[in-house]
Design a protein around this motif. Structure first.
Motif, PDB file in Angstrom:
ATOM      1  N   GLU A 192      36.419  34.733  -2.178  1.00  0.00           N
ATOM      2  CA  GLU A 192      36.225  35.475  -0.943  1.00  0.00           C
ATOM      3  C   GLU A 192      35.901  34.490   0.167  1.00  0.00           C
ATOM      4  OE1 GLU A 192      32.549  37.829  -0.837  1.00  0.00           O
ATOM      5  OE2 GLU A 192      32.014  36.899  -2.753  1.00  0.00           O
ATOM      6  N   VAL A 193      35.907  34.970   1.391  1.00  0.00           N
ATOM      7  CA  VAL A 193      35.598  34.130   2.541  1.00  0.00           C
ATOM      8  C   VAL A 193      34.375  34.680   3.254  1.00  0.00           C
ATOM      9  CG1 VAL A 193      36.387  33.282   4.782  1.00  0.00           C
ATOM     10  CG2 VAL A 193      37.979  33.390   2.853  1.00  0.00           C
ATOM     11  N   LEU A 194      33.439  33.786   3.553  1.00  0.00           N
ATOM     12  CA  LEU A 194      32.220  34.155   4.262  1.00  0.00           C
ATOM     13  C   LEU A 194      32.251  33.490   5.637  1.00  0.00           C
ATOM     14  CD1 LEU A 194      29.522  35.672   3.745  1.00  0.00           C
ATOM     15  CD2 LEU A 194      28.546  33.486   3.057  1.00  0.00           C
ATOM     16  N   GLU A 195      32.123  34.289   6.681  1.00  0.00           N
ATOM     17  CA  GLU A 195      32.123  33.767   8.053  1.00  0.00           C
ATOM     18  C   GLU A 195      30.686  33.510   8.489  1.00  0.00           C
ATOM     19  OE1 GLU A 195      34.801  32.988   9.613  1.00  0.00           O
ATOM     20  OE2 GLU A 195      36.298  33.947   8.314  1.00  0.00           O
ATOM     21  N   VAL A 196      30.382  32.250   8.804  1.00  0.00           N
ATOM     22  CA  VAL A 196      29.036  31.866   9.204  1.00  0.00           C
ATOM     23  C   VAL A 196      29.112  30.915  10.392  1.00  0.00           C
ATOM     24  CG1 VAL A 196      26.866  30.790   8.483  1.00  0.00           C
ATOM     25  CG2 VAL A 196      28.235  32.061   6.817  1.00  0.00           C
ATOM     26  N   ILE A 201      33.821  29.871   5.234  1.00  0.00           N
ATOM     27  CA  ILE A 201      33.429  29.218   3.985  1.00  0.00           C
ATOM     28  C   ILE A 201      34.042  29.965   2.809  1.00  0.00           C
ATOM     29  CG2 ILE A 201      31.522  28.363   2.588  1.00  0.00           C
ATOM     30  CD1 ILE A 201      31.637  27.205   5.437  1.00  0.00           C
ATOM     31  N   GLY A 202      34.855  29.276   2.027  1.00  0.00           N
ATOM     32  CA  GLY A 202      35.430  29.887   0.837  1.00  0.00           C
ATOM     33  C   GLY A 202      34.434  29.852  -0.315  1.00  0.00           C
ATOM     34  N   ILE A 203      34.334  30.958  -1.028  1.00  0.00           N
ATOM     35  CA  ILE A 203      33.447  31.035  -2.199  1.00  0.00           C
ATOM     36  C   ILE A 203      34.309  31.370  -3.411  1.00  0.00           C
ATOM     37  CG2 ILE A 203      31.453  32.162  -3.244  1.00  0.00           C
ATOM     38  CD1 ILE A 203      30.556  32.925  -0.409  1.00  0.00           C
ATOM     39  N   VAL A 204      34.334  30.477  -4.374  1.00  0.00           N
ATOM     40  CA  VAL A 204      35.140  30.678  -5.582  1.00  0.00           C
ATOM     41  C   VAL A 204      34.204  30.726  -6.793  1.00  0.00           C
ATOM     42  CG1 VAL A 204      36.977  29.789  -7.042  1.00  0.00           C
ATOM     43  CG2 VAL A 204      37.102  29.468  -4.568  1.00  0.00           C
ATOM     44  N   THR A 205      34.297  31.791  -7.558  1.00  0.00           N
ATOM     45  CA  THR A 205      33.472  31.962  -8.754  1.00  0.00           C
ATOM     46  C   THR A 205      34.340  31.807  -9.993  1.00  0.00           C
ATOM     47  OG1 THR A 205      31.998  33.477  -7.582  1.00  0.00           O
ATOM     48  CG2 THR A 205      31.929  33.516  -9.989  1.00  0.00           C
ATOM     49  N   ILE A 206      33.912  30.947 -10.918  1.00  0.00           N
ATOM     50  CA  ILE A 206      34.625  30.740 -12.186  1.00  0.00           C
ATOM     51  C   ILE A 206      33.720  31.237 -13.308  1.00  0.00           C
ATOM     52  CG2 ILE A 206      35.820  29.088 -13.666  1.00  0.00           C
ATOM     53  CD1 ILE A 206      35.920  27.173 -11.292  1.00  0.00           C
ATOM     54  N   SER A 207      34.149  32.263 -14.022  1.00  0.00           N
ATOM     55  CA  SER A 207      33.310  32.871 -15.059  1.00  0.00           C
ATOM     56  C   SER A 207      33.379  32.129 -16.381  1.00  0.00           C
ATOM     57  CB  SER A 207      33.706  34.334 -15.270  1.00  0.00           C
ATOM     58  OG  SER A 207      35.062  34.426 -15.681  1.00  0.00           O
TER      59      SER A 207
END
Length: 473
Positions: A192-196, A201-207
Motif C-alpha cells: 500500500e502507499v502512505l502519503e506523509v 511511502i510504499g509499505i510492503v508486507t511479506i508474511s
C-alpha cells in the motif's frame, strides 16, 4: 532426491529428527531375531519390545518412535522427521496454492475461533465470519481435538463437500454452513502507499518466503515505483522464514549486482559466498529503505535484515529478531516421510553467526501494551469473585486502554468491576455486572480497530519518520 535449502522456523514444528533412517518389512520367522538396522543394540531393544511390551506393538510406530527418539540427542529443534502427512503440510505451507476452504483459525481456550476467511474463498462465500467458533465438521464434534486434527478434517479433494457447524456469538446461535473445497491462491506479499508530508511511502508486507514470493514482490514493488514512491518500508514482523531462492531474489532488487548478501558454512567450516545475481538493473537500489522486524522475524527474514544492514542499505527498526542461523535440507524417505536436517550455518555479509542472538534493530522501538497484545476470542460469563484467563485478558486490555486496573492476575475484584463499568459506559453497552458475550465481542472489535490504525503502530511510525527525515536532508 529432492533437496531444498529451507529457512523455515516452525510453520509446522515437530518434536525431533534422526541422523539415520530405519525401515523393515514383514515379520521374522518364529524363533529368529528381527534385524531392523545395522546396530545390534537397536535390534535387541526392538525385539524385546516386540516380545515383552504389553502396549502397542505397531511396527511402523516403533520404527518412527525410534527415529524421533534418537533425534533428542541433536538438541536441534529445526531438524525433524516428518511423516508423509506432515511433509505434505509443510510443502503446502510454502506453495503458491492449496486445496481447502480458505480460512485462518486460532485455538483459544480449547475452542477453534475463526480469525478471518480469505476473500472469495469457499468459506467466505458460504458466510463464515470472524469470531465464529467451529464446533462440528461434517457432524463430528471438535471437543478435545487438536489443531492438527481439525486441519485434517477440513482437508480433502477439490470439489468435495464440507459442512461446518459454528457458534456465532454476535447472534447467540448455531449456524450450519455448506461449502465445497477449492483451490486457494496463497498470497505472501501485500502493499500500500502512505502519503506523509507530501511524500509517498510504499509499505510492503511479506508474511513468509514461499515459492512465488519473489514474483509477488517484483509485481508489487514495480507497481509502487510506477506510482512514484519516495521511500519503502519492508515489514517482515512475524515472518518465520521460507525459501532461500525467494529471499535472494528480493535482495537482488535492493542491492547492486554482485553484492554479498550472506555466507554458507558447511560442517567442515568451509565458507561459500552468496552474491546477488540479477539480469536487470536493481530498480530499488536508490530508494530509501526501512525494514521492520520483531522477535517473530526469523531465518530468511534475518537473511534479508542482515544483508541490508551489513551493506548499509536499510535502517532496521523494531526489536531484535528471533536468531535462527542454520539451514535445513529435506530428504524424501521410502515411507513417504521426509528428513529435514540442519546441514549448514549461514552468516551475515560481515560473517556474523546470529544463531540464538538475532539481529539487533538500529532503532529499537517497542509497541505499546495494547498494540502488542495477542488477539484472543473468549466467550462465557464471569462475575465478581471469579478467576480465570478470560478475566486476566480483560484486565490487560483495559489497562492498555488506560483504565485504572490495579491487578492483572485474573481475579475479578471490585476494582476490575469499576473499570468494566466505565468501559461499558464509554462504549454504550447495556449495564451488566458480568463479563458476557456482548462485552467480549465489543472488546475484540475495540482491539481490532486500534490495531488497524497506523498511527498506533509505533514501529511503523518510526520507520516512516526516518524515511521522511532522510528525504528532507
Amino acid at each position: 532426491m529432492r533437496k531444498n535449502r529451507i529457512f523455515l522456523y516452525g510453520f509446522i514444528l515437530v518434536v525431533a529428527l534422526v541422523l539415520g533412517y530405519l525401515w523393515f518389512s514383514g515379520k521374522s520367522p518364529k524363533g529368529e531375531e528381527s534385524e531392523v538396522s545395522s546396530s545390534k543394540v537397536i535390534d535387541e531393544a526392538y525385539d524385546l519390545i516386540k516380545k515383552e511390551a504389553v502396549f502397542s506393538k505397531n511396527e511402523k510406530l516403533l520404527v518412527e518412535g525410534a527415529i524421533r527418539g534418537m533425534a533428542d540427542a541433536l538438541e536441534d529443534p529445526h531438524s525433524s522427521y516428518l511423516t508423509k502427512e506432515e511433509a505434505e503440510a509443510q510443502e503446502s505451507s510454502l506453495a503458491e496454492e492449496r486445496v481447502g476452504i480458505g480460512v485462518e483459525i486460532m485455538q483459544s481456550g480449547g475452542k477453534f475461533i475463526v480469525v478471518a476467511p480469505i476473500k472469495d474463498s469457499p468459506a467466505f462465500k458460504a458466510g463464515l465470519k470472524p469470531q465464529d467458533e467451529i464446533v462440528r465438521v461434517n457432524g463430528e464434534r471438535l471437543t478435545a481435538k487438536s489443531m492438527a486434527e481439525l486441519v485434517q478434517l477440513l482437508s480433502g479433494e477439490k470439489g468435495s463437500s464440507l459442512k461446518l457447524t459454528v457458534y456465532r456469538p454476535s447472534e447467540n446461535r448455531h449456524v450450519e454452513l455448506h461449502m465445497k473445497r477449492d483451490t486457494i491462491a496463497l498470497h505472501t506479499v501485500s502493499s500500500e502507499v502512505l502519503e506523509v508530508d507530501g511524500k509517498s511511502i510504499g509499505i510492503v508486507t511479506i508474511s513468509i518466503f514461499g515459492e512465488k514470493t519473489a514474483e509477488e514482490w517484483e509485481k508489487q514493488t514495480k507497481a509502487l515505483v510506477e506510482r512514484g514512491i519516495h521511500g519503502l518500508v519492508v515489514d517482515v514482523r512475524g515472518n518465520p522464514g521460507g525459501y532461500l531462492f525467494s529471499v535472494s531474489s528480493i535482495i537482488g532488487t535492493l542491492l547492486q549486482n554482485g553484492s554479498t548478501f550472506a555466507y554458507m558454512q558447511d560442517s567442515n567450516g568451509v565458507l561459500e559466498m552468496l552474491n546477488t545475481v540479477n539480469k536487470d538493473t536493481p530498480y530499488l537500489n536508490k530508494v530509501p529503505v526501512v525494514l521492520l522486524q520483531n522477535g517473530g522475524s526469523a531465518s530468511a527474514s534475518e537473511v534479508l535484515a542482515g544483508a541490508l544492514k551489513d551493506n548499509n542499505r536499510a535502517m532496521i527498526v523494531g526489536e531484535t529478531s528471533f536468531g535462527k542461523g542454520t539451514v535445513q535440507e529435506t530428504h524424501p524417505l521410502s515411507n513417504g516421510g521426509k528428513l529435514k536436517i540442519s546441514t549448514h550455518k549461514w552468516l551475515t555479509p560481515k560473517q556474523q553467526w546470529i544463531h540464538h542472538k538475532g539481529i539487533e534493530a538500529d532503532l529499537k522501538v517497542e509497541q505499546d501494551e495494547l498494540f502488542d497484545i495477542d488477539m484472543k476470542y473468549y466467550h462465557g460469563e464471569f462475575q465478581l469473585g471469579d478467576y480465570g484467563e478470560e478475566v486476566k485478558y480483560v484486565q490487560q486490555v483495559l489497562g492498555g486502554l488506560g483504565y485504572n486496573v490495579a491487578r492483572k492476575d485474573g481475579y475479578f475484584d471490585e476494582n476490575t468491576l469499576e473499570a468494566v463499568d466505565k468501559y461499558r459506559e464509554t462504549n454504550k453497552l447495556e449495564v451488566n455486572s458480568k463479563l458476557d458475550e456482548a462485552f467480549f465481542q465489543n472488546m475484540t472489535n475495540t482491539i481490532n480497530n486500534y490495531k488497524s490504525r497506523k498511527e498506533n503502530d509505533q514501529q511503523l511510525q518510526m520507520g516512516v519518520s526516518y524515511i521522511i527525515h532522510k528525504l528532507n536532508k
